[in-house]
Design a protein around this motif. Structure first.
Motif, PDB file in Angstrom:
ATOM      1  N   ASP A  55      -2.058   8.286   6.084  1.00  0.00           N
ATOM      2  CA  ASP A  55      -2.403   8.229   4.674  1.00  0.00           C
ATOM      3  C   ASP A  55      -1.106   8.318   3.886  1.00  0.00           C
ATOM      4  O   ASP A  55      -0.016   8.448   4.447  1.00  0.00           O
ATOM      5  CB  ASP A  55      -3.404   9.319   4.286  1.00  0.00           C
ATOM      6  CG  ASP A  55      -2.894  10.723   4.621  1.00  0.00           C
ATOM      7  OD1 ASP A  55      -1.660  10.919   4.658  1.00  0.00           O
ATOM      8  OD2 ASP A  55      -3.716  11.623   4.843  1.00  0.00           O
ATOM      9  N   TRP A  56      -1.214   8.290   2.575  1.00  0.00           N
ATOM     10  CA  TRP A  56      -0.008   8.256   1.752  1.00  0.00           C
ATOM     11  C   TRP A  56       0.720   9.590   1.748  1.00  0.00           C
ATOM     12  O   TRP A  56       1.937   9.634   1.584  1.00  0.00           O
ATOM     13  CB  TRP A  56      -0.365   7.820   0.331  1.00  0.00           C
ATOM     14  CG  TRP A  56      -0.619   6.350   0.252  1.00  0.00           C
ATOM     15  CD1 TRP A  56      -1.822   5.717   0.310  1.00  0.00           C
ATOM     16  CD2 TRP A  56       0.372   5.323   0.154  1.00  0.00           C
ATOM     17  NE1 TRP A  56      -1.646   4.356   0.246  1.00  0.00           N
ATOM     18  CE2 TRP A  56      -0.311   4.086   0.146  1.00  0.00           C
ATOM     19  CE3 TRP A  56       1.753   5.328   0.058  1.00  0.00           C
ATOM     20  CZ2 TRP A  56       0.355   2.873   0.053  1.00  0.00           C
ATOM     21  CZ3 TRP A  56       2.425   4.114  -0.031  1.00  0.00           C
ATOM     22  CH2 TRP A  56       1.733   2.904  -0.035  1.00  0.00           C
ATOM     23  N   LYS A  95       0.227  -9.413  -4.493  1.00  0.00           N
ATOM     24  CA  LYS A  95      -0.452  -8.464  -3.616  1.00  0.00           C
ATOM     25  C   LYS A  95      -1.842  -8.961  -3.237  1.00  0.00           C
ATOM     26  O   LYS A  95      -2.283  -8.800  -2.106  1.00  0.00           O
ATOM     27  CB  LYS A  95      -0.549  -7.109  -4.311  1.00  0.00           C
ATOM     28  CG  LYS A  95      -1.139  -6.032  -3.412  1.00  0.00           C
ATOM     29  CD  LYS A  95      -1.125  -4.678  -4.099  1.00  0.00           C
ATOM     30  CE  LYS A  95      -2.090  -4.669  -5.246  1.00  0.00           C
ATOM     31  NZ  LYS A  95      -2.242  -3.308  -5.816  1.00  0.00           N
ATOM     32  N   ASN A  99      -2.915  -9.845   0.799  1.00  0.00           N
ATOM     33  CA  ASN A  99      -3.900  -8.984   1.435  1.00  0.00           C
ATOM     34  C   ASN A  99      -5.099  -9.756   1.960  1.00  0.00           C
ATOM     35  O   ASN A  99      -6.046  -9.171   2.464  1.00  0.00           O
ATOM     36  CB  ASN A  99      -4.406  -7.924   0.454  1.00  0.00           C
ATOM     37  CG  ASN A  99      -3.400  -6.801   0.287  1.00  0.00           C
ATOM     38  OD1 ASN A  99      -2.560  -6.594   1.138  1.00  0.00           O
ATOM     39  ND2 ASN A  99      -3.502  -6.093  -0.826  1.00  0.00           N
ATOM     40  N   THR A 108       2.753  -6.770   2.316  1.00  0.00           N
ATOM     41  CA  THR A 108       2.023  -6.142   1.220  1.00  0.00           C
ATOM     42  C   THR A 108       3.011  -5.485   0.270  1.00  0.00           C
ATOM     43  O   THR A 108       3.968  -4.841   0.706  1.00  0.00           O
ATOM     44  CB  THR A 108       1.053  -5.078   1.765  1.00  0.00           C
ATOM     45  OG1 THR A 108       0.153  -5.706   2.683  1.00  0.00           O
ATOM     46  CG2 THR A 108       0.263  -4.439   0.641  1.00  0.00           C
ATOM     47  N   PHE A 110       3.385  -2.893  -3.079  1.00  0.00           N
ATOM     48  CA  PHE A 110       2.756  -1.892  -3.936  1.00  0.00           C
ATOM     49  C   PHE A 110       3.793  -1.370  -4.923  1.00  0.00           C
ATOM     50  O   PHE A 110       4.971  -1.227  -4.589  1.00  0.00           O
ATOM     51  CB  PHE A 110       2.208  -0.714  -3.124  1.00  0.00           C
ATOM     52  CG  PHE A 110       0.998  -1.049  -2.294  1.00  0.00           C
ATOM     53  CD1 PHE A 110      -0.189  -1.427  -2.901  1.00  0.00           C
ATOM     54  CD2 PHE A 110       1.048  -0.980  -0.915  1.00  0.00           C
ATOM     55  CE1 PHE A 110      -1.302  -1.739  -2.139  1.00  0.00           C
ATOM     56  CE2 PHE A 110      -0.061  -1.280  -0.144  1.00  0.00           C
ATOM     57  CZ  PHE A 110      -1.237  -1.664  -0.761  1.00  0.00           C
ATOM     58  N   LYS A 169       1.313  -5.750   6.250  1.00  0.00           N
ATOM     59  CA  LYS A 169       0.037  -5.222   5.761  1.00  0.00           C
ATOM     60  C   LYS A 169      -0.530  -4.121   6.649  1.00  0.00           C
ATOM     61  O   LYS A 169      -1.055  -3.119   6.148  1.00  0.00           O
ATOM     62  CB  LYS A 169      -0.960  -6.376   5.644  1.00  0.00           C
ATOM     63  CG  LYS A 169      -2.356  -5.945   5.247  1.00  0.00           C
ATOM     64  CD  LYS A 169      -3.303  -7.125   5.286  1.00  0.00           C
ATOM     65  CE  LYS A 169      -4.732  -6.679   5.018  1.00  0.00           C
ATOM     66  NZ  LYS A 169      -5.698  -7.791   5.098  1.00  0.00           N
ATOM     67  N   HIS A 170      -0.409  -4.258   7.977  1.00  0.00           N
ATOM     68  CA  HIS A 170      -1.056  -3.312   8.880  1.00  0.00           C
ATOM     69  C   HIS A 170      -0.352  -1.959   8.918  1.00  0.00           C
ATOM     70  O   HIS A 170      -0.897  -0.994   9.457  1.00  0.00           O
ATOM     71  CB  HIS A 170      -1.117  -3.895  10.300  1.00  0.00           C
ATOM     72  CG  HIS A 170       0.240  -4.026  10.940  1.00  0.00           C
ATOM     73  ND1 HIS A 170       1.066  -5.118  10.703  1.00  0.00           N
ATOM     74  CD2 HIS A 170       0.922  -3.210  11.792  1.00  0.00           C
ATOM     75  CE1 HIS A 170       2.182  -4.975  11.391  1.00  0.00           C
ATOM     76  NE2 HIS A 170       2.126  -3.828  12.060  1.00  0.00           N
ATOM     77  N   GLU A 174      -4.239   1.705   3.309  1.00  0.00           N
ATOM     78  CA  GLU A 174      -4.898   0.906   2.284  1.00  0.00           C
ATOM     79  C   GLU A 174      -6.004   1.675   1.571  1.00  0.00           C
ATOM     80  O   GLU A 174      -6.690   1.130   0.717  1.00  0.00           O
ATOM     81  CB  GLU A 174      -5.470  -0.374   2.906  1.00  0.00           C
ATOM     82  CG  GLU A 174      -4.406  -1.296   3.490  1.00  0.00           C
ATOM     83  CD  GLU A 174      -4.976  -2.590   4.010  1.00  0.00           C
ATOM     84  OE1 GLU A 174      -6.205  -2.761   3.917  1.00  0.00           O
ATOM     85  OE2 GLU A 174      -4.213  -3.428   4.501  1.00  0.00           O
ATOM     86  N   SER A 175      -6.197   2.932   1.945  1.00  0.00           N
ATOM     87  CA  SER A 175      -7.235   3.733   1.298  1.00  0.00           C
ATOM     88  C   SER A 175      -6.599   4.815   0.448  1.00  0.00           C
ATOM     89  O   SER A 175      -5.511   5.315   0.763  1.00  0.00           O
ATOM     90  CB  SER A 175      -8.155   4.370   2.346  1.00  0.00           C
ATOM     91  OG  SER A 175      -7.404   5.177   3.232  1.00  0.00           O
ATOM     92  N   LEU A 177      -5.202   4.855  -2.622  1.00  0.00           N
ATOM     93  CA  LEU A 177      -3.882   4.516  -3.133  1.00  0.00           C
ATOM     94  C   LEU A 177      -3.505   5.411  -4.301  1.00  0.00           C
ATOM     95  O   LEU A 177      -4.353   5.784  -5.116  1.00  0.00           O
ATOM     96  CB  LEU A 177      -3.857   3.053  -3.596  1.00  0.00           C
ATOM     97  CG  LEU A 177      -3.847   1.976  -2.519  1.00  0.00           C
ATOM     98  CD1 LEU A 177      -4.028   0.613  -3.162  1.00  0.00           C
ATOM     99  CD2 LEU A 177      -2.568   2.017  -1.716  1.00  0.00           C
TER     100      LEU A 177
END
Length: 276
Positions: A55-56, A95, A99, A108, A110, A169-170, A174-175, A177
Motif C-alpha cells: 500500500d502507499w 494516466k 491504466n 503509470t 501519479f 503499472k503492476h 492502485e487502491s 490513493l
C-alpha cells in the motif's frame, strides 16, 4: 473404586508424576485464552488486511529510509534543469490511457499529496521553487521486481509534499490513493539527486524525508471479513478448551499408580499367613 472418588488427590498426584503432560495442558490453555482475547480485540477494532502485500504507507515508509543527496563532482548542467509543470499535467492526462488493460507493461503516472516532509541539511536547503528528482529500483522500495521508479518531490508544506511518481503499472498500489496534489502554475528548477542510506559527507547537500503513517492509506478488513476471522478464532478456542477439559477430567479420575501399588502392598500385608 476409591481412587475415582478422590479427584483432588488424583489430580495432585497426576501433576507431580507427569510434568511434561501438565506443561502441554498449560500451553493449550494459554493458547485458547490468547485466541479468545484476540477474537475480542478483532471484534472491537478495525484491522489491516494481511492479504494486501503493498500500500502507499509501505511505499512511503520505504522511501523515507533514504537520504536524497546531490551528486558530488557533478556539473551544474547535470544537476539543475527547468521542469515545467505542464509536463506533470500531461502525465496526469496520460494516466487514464496507460491504466487500460490493453497495455500490461505501460507506465503509470501519479501526482499525489503524500505525508512526507522534506528537510534539508542546511537552513537554505528548502524546497521552495525547487524539486528533487531521483530514481530507485522497485526492490529498494520493498516492491516486487527490479524495474526503475522515477520520482519528483515538489514544494509542499511542513507535513505534506507533492510526489510525482512514474513506474510500471503492476508495481504501484492502485487502491486508497493519496489525494491529488494541485500543481502550481510556475516553473520550478529540478535537482537530480541520488537516494542513499549511507551517511553523507560534510560537503554533500542532502535532504532527509520524514514520513507520518496515514491510516486512510492502509487497506483494512471489511466487516464481513472481520466477522469470519472472529468466528474462526472462537471455533479454534472452543476446540482447545474442549481438549483441555478432557485432559483435566482424565487426570482427576485417574487413580495414581503409586497409591495403587501402595494399597496392593497393604492388602498383601493384611492377608492371613498360610499355616505351613
Amino acid at each position: 473404586m476409591m481412587g475415582f472418588l478422590q479427584p483432588v488427590t488424583n489430580l495432585r498426584d497426576y501433576i507431580s508424576q507427569n510434568p511434561p503432560l501438565v506443561t502441554f495442558f498449560l500451553c493449550l490453555l494459554t493458547l485458547a485464552i490468547s485466541f479468545i482475547c484476540l477474537s475480542s480485540y478483532s471484534y472491537t477494532h478495525t484491522l489491516p488486511n494481511p492479504d494486501t502485500a503493498k500500500d502507499w504507507n509501505l511505499l512511503l515508509s520505504s522511501l523515507s529510509q533514504f537520504q536524497l543527496c546531490v551528486k558530488e563532482n557533478a556539473t551544474s548542467s547535470e544537476l539543475v534543469s527547468s521542469v515545467p509543470l505542464t509536463l506533470i499535467e500531461q502525465g496526469n492526462d496520460r494516466k487514464t490511457s496507460v491504466n487500460s488493460p490493453t497495455s500490461p507493461s505501460s507506465i503509470t503516472h501519479f501526482h499525489l499529496q503524500v505525508p512526507l516532509a522534506v528537510i534539508g541539511s542546511s537552513p537554505s536547503g528548502s524546497l521552495k521553487n525547487l524539486s528533487l528528482h531521483t530514481a530507485l529500483s522497485a526492490s529498494q522500495l520493498r516492491l516486487e521486481g527490479q524495474e526503475m521508479v522515477n520520482m519528483t518531490l515538489l514544494p509542499g508544506n511542513s507535513t505534506h509534499t507533492c510526489l510525482t511518481i512514474s513506474a510500471p503499472k503492476h508495481l504501484l498500489p492502485e487502491s486508497l490513493l493519496p489525494p491529488v496534489c494541485n500543481a502550481s502554475g510556475n516553473d520550478i528548477s529540478s535537482i537530480h539527486v541520488e537516494a542513499t542510506n549511507q551517511l553523507p559527507t560534510a560537503s554533500q547537500t542532502c535532504y532527509s524525508l520524514h514520513w507520518k503513517n496515514d491510516p486512510s492509506l492502509t487497506v483494512m478488513l471489511t466487516l464481513e471479513e472481520q466477522r469470519v476471522a472472529v468466528r474462526h478464532l472462537l471455533e479454534v478456542s472452543v476446540c482447545l478448551l474442549a481438549v483441555c477439559f478432557i485432559l483435566f477430567l482424565a487426570a482427576s479420575l485417574t487413580q495414581s499408580l503409586t497409591r495403587r501399588y501402595h494399597w496392593n502392598g497393604l492388602d498383601l500385608q493384611n492377608e492371613p499367613l498360610i499355616d505351613s
